[in-house]
Scaffold this active site. Structure first.
Site, mmCIF file in Angstrom:
data_model
loop_
_atom_site.group_PDB
_atom_site.id
_atom_site.type_symbol
_atom_site.label_atom_id
_atom_site.label_comp_id
_atom_site.label_asym_id
_atom_site.label_seq_id
_atom_site.Cartn_x
_atom_site.Cartn_y
_atom_site.Cartn_z
ATOM 1 N N HIS A 1 -56.302 -21.722 -75.951
ATOM 2 C CA HIS A 1 -54.967 -21.661 -75.519
ATOM 3 C C HIS A 1 -53.737 -21.738 -76.537
ATOM 4 O O HIS A 1 -54.184 -22.194 -77.717
ATOM 5 C CB HIS A 1 -54.695 -22.769 -74.556
ATOM 6 C CG HIS A 1 -55.257 -22.899 -73.281
ATOM 7 N ND1 HIS A 1 -55.898 -24.011 -72.567
ATOM 8 C CD2 HIS A 1 -55.849 -21.940 -72.391
ATOM 9 C CE1 HIS A 1 -56.604 -23.782 -71.111
ATOM 10 N NE2 HIS A 1 -56.463 -22.265 -71.278
ATOM 11 N N GLU B 1 -54.765 -26.746 -66.372
ATOM 12 C CA GLU B 1 -56.006 -27.206 -66.756
ATOM 13 C C GLU B 1 -55.876 -28.461 -67.388
ATOM 14 O O GLU B 1 -57.004 -28.851 -68.086
ATOM 15 C CB GLU B 1 -57.036 -26.091 -67.356
ATOM 16 C CG GLU B 1 -57.105 -24.899 -66.509
ATOM 17 C CD GLU B 1 -57.433 -23.823 -67.406
ATOM 18 O OE1 GLU B 1 -57.478 -23.573 -68.645
ATOM 19 O OE2 GLU B 1 -57.750 -22.560 -66.656
ATOM 20 N N ASP C 1 -53.473 -18.461 -72.107
ATOM 21 C CA ASP C 1 -54.496 -18.314 -72.717
ATOM 22 C C ASP C 1 -54.584 -17.136 -73.905
ATOM 23 O O ASP C 1 -53.608 -16.155 -73.673
ATOM 24 C CB ASP C 1 -55.782 -17.395 -71.864
ATOM 25 C CG ASP C 1 -56.540 -18.334 -70.871
ATOM 26 O OD1 ASP C 1 -56.275 -19.671 -70.885
ATOM 27 O OD2 ASP C 1 -56.961 -17.705 -69.766
#
Length: 627
Positions: free
Chosen positions: A561, A366, A390
């Site tokens: 994260h 991401e 995550d």
């Protein structure tokens, strides 16, 4: 395990399975033996020459025997051509070190010296000073004097001084000094290795995630890095025009089919991709992987029309972006139409691929560049792969008992729970936890220690389900493994706050091994096709502390994260952060392990966290003013 390839060579005795090379990133340590400059009838200086140079030689050997760059090669160490007693010799040393690429200096002495004349005055080098604790000559007096002078001039330095008095002819380095020297060396090499390198963002902001909003000023000011950006369409252009090594693609695809086990398809039948489409998507994702490698580090073979799939010379594309790390936007514009980037992200961050063991590249999911930088920090410090995750769920002991009937044990029980680290298949395969050290304990190895058996074991422990077509309409594949063993690990997060700047968070702890049926029950409550790691931090049970329980760690974590690496390396990270003037807001490292520049004591000795903030603000970023 290794595919047939010409891309194999040796560097410094280390087998390299990948010829794509970064330019730079090998900072040199320069050792400065300083000495009492007085000659006179008793020749004070002459009587100290051998002892002073001996300290420099011992420090050099310690570093060369114990430190490596992230690419596995031994750290380069040079010593000043002469001892340094007066300012002219300081200048001669600075001139020598400039030619030899020195970014880190260690000043050593057993005696009194003229501080402001013999100190390293370069504001950009990372500095340490070792003063011998012996009674014959006042090395400790010089150490205290020159550290004060460093602070007064605004160029902080780390001090090394042993607890116990040594004899003048003692040619050993005490254990406590060894620890300080090595911690300084590891952190300094990691910090200096970032300077001049690039972070390559492919795409931009993912689904509004703050960590993927690039702050180029931060990268330049604090890390000395540059930011390179390309649109994701560049990946498609290179596919369509054949801007990749055709033989490498064929080799990589063959290896992938043999070693990456496709798992079940979780999607409803009416939305599943056909077999033909799935096969094409394997080809697509393997090409993505090769192309992103080329974008990051370049590939000289692209300049040869006999090699490229397009049958042309692509001399400009052969150069690459000299990226030591990068990120891929993916969601949603890419993944709503094209296969996801999980395979490239997972393998680029893993310690091997179809050509064998090689240095992890670091590609952030991401395009969360702040988490990608944490992965980079961890890799540069340890030579090990780092995991992107995550920080998804806190499971209390009571919640686990209610859902599964299981009473948690060990470290997890002490912390009253654990955190679920899971992401969409982009985690380094090293975290399958199947490698063993010499004593048979589960470990994650520095990449240069990986055997072919290790690589096979990691592939066998990982499967590749077709992507969740709700998240990823364009399909693709996600890696799936379970970290089944308990290992010491450190989780890290870098954050930016407006008006404050950057700060680092560090949580040392362990992966948690749960019974299979407990893992399955908890894992199936989220995405069962993604890699799964249970993590519990070391806690202190102090009410109000960020480490009172695992729940408090989750509540105080700065973002969605985290980056995780093998081992308890929090102390090295604290030292590293202080070199870059990045304060640490939250950590569970024992106070006796905290090692920062001596000037930090001037900002308070009781509240070390507050002192760190004040010192970092006062001295500012290493390379230029921020904002």
């Amino acid at each position: 395990m290794l595919a047939d390839s010409d891309d194999k060579f040796r560097m410094g005795g280390i087998f390299m399975a990948d010829t794509r090379k970064l330019i730079g990133g090998h900072p040199v340590i320069g050792i400065r033996p300083v000495i009492d400059g007085r000659k006179g009838p008793l020749d004070v200086r002459g009587s100290l020459e051998e002892q002073t140079m001996g300290m420099a030689q011992r420090a050099k050997k310690l570093y060369e025997d114990n430190l490596r760059y992230a690419d596995g090669t031994p750290v380069k160490v040079v010593i000043s051509n002469t001892t340094i007693g007066r300012v002219r010799e300081s200048a001669l040393c600075a001139e020598q070190f400039k030619k030899e690429g020195v970014d880190i200096t260690l000043t050593v002495t057993p005696c009194w010296c003229y501080g402001s004349e013999t100190m390293d005055m370069d504001p950009t080098t990372i500095k340490g000073v070792w003063g011998l604790n012996a009674t014959e000559r006042p090395g400790a007096v010089y150490l205290a004097s020159v550290l004060a002078t460093h602070a007064q001039k605004g160029i902080p330095a780390f001090g090394m001084y042993g607890r116990d008095v040594q004899e003048a002819d003692d040619d050993t380095i005490p254990e406590d000094v060894t620890e300080m020297l090595l911690r300084f060396g590891r952190a300094a090499v990691a910090a200096a290795s970032l300077r001049g390198m690039s972070y390559l963002q492919i795409g931009s902001v993912t689904m509004g995630i703050g960590g993927s909003i690039m702050d180029q000023d931060f990268m330049e000011s604090y890390l000395g890095m540059r930011v390179e950006s390309v649109d994701e369409v560049e990946v498609l252009r290179r596919m369509e025009e054949g801007i990749y090594d055709k033989a490498e693609f064929e080799r990589a695809l063959k290896w992938t089919k043999e070693n990456c086990k496709e798992a079940w398809d979780k999607n409803p039948e009416w939305i599943q991709k056909s077999r033909e489409v799935k096969d094409k998507q394997w080809e697509f994702t393997v090409k993505m992987y090769i192309i992103i490698k080329d974008l990051m580090r370049g590939n000289a073979k692209l300049a040869d029309e006999k090699v490229t799939a397009g049958g042309q010379k692509f001399e400009e594309e052969a150069l690459g972006h000299n990226a030591i790390a990068g990120g891929f936007q993916g969601q949603r514009q890419w993944t709503d139409h094209w296969p996801n980037c999980d395979y490239p992200e997972a393998f680029l961050s893993t310690s091997f691929d179809y050509d064998g063991a090689r240095e992890p590249y670091v590609l952030a999911t991401e395009n969360d560049c702040l988490n990608g930088l944490c992965m980079l920090f961890e890799k540069q410090l340890t030579g090990r792969a780092a995991m992107f995750s995550d920080v998804r769920t806190y499971w209390s002991g009571e919640s686990v008992k209610r859902v599964t009937g299981y009473d948690i044990e060990g470290h997890a029980k002490d912390a009253d729970g654990f955190l679920h680290l899971i992401n969409s298949g982009a985690s380094a395969l090293d975290f399958s936890g199947v490698c063993k050290d010499a004593d048979g304990n589960p470990t994650i190895k520095p990449w240069w220690e990986l055997t072919e058996e290790d690589q096979k074991a990691m592939c066998q422990a990982t499967e590749w389900p077709p992507a969740d077509n709700g998240y990823f309409r364009g399909g693709g594949y996600s890696s799936r493994f379970l970290t089944k063993t308990e290992m010491p690990v450190t989780m890290v997060r870098l954050n930016l706050v407006k008006g404050l700047g950057p700060f680092l968070q560090i949580a040392e702890g362990w992966t948690v091994a749960l019974p299979d049926e407990v893992t399955d029950t908890l894992w199936k409550r989220t995405d069962y096709t993604w890699p799964c790691t249970w993590f519990t931090p070391r806690v202190d049970h102090i009410p109000g502390s960020a480490f009172c329980t695992a729940y408090d760690v989750m509540r105080n974590w700065g973002a969605n994260h985290g980056a995780t690496v093998y081992g308890h390396i929090g102390a090295d990270l604290i030292t590293f952060a202080s070199m870059l003037r990045i304060p640490v807001a939250m950590h569970n490292v024992p106070d006796e392990k905290i090692y920062r520049p001596a000037a930090w004591n001037a900002f308070g000795t009781k509240d070390k966290e507050g002192a760190d903030y004040r010192a970092c603000a006062a001295f500012g970023p290493l390379y230029k003013k921020y904002k």
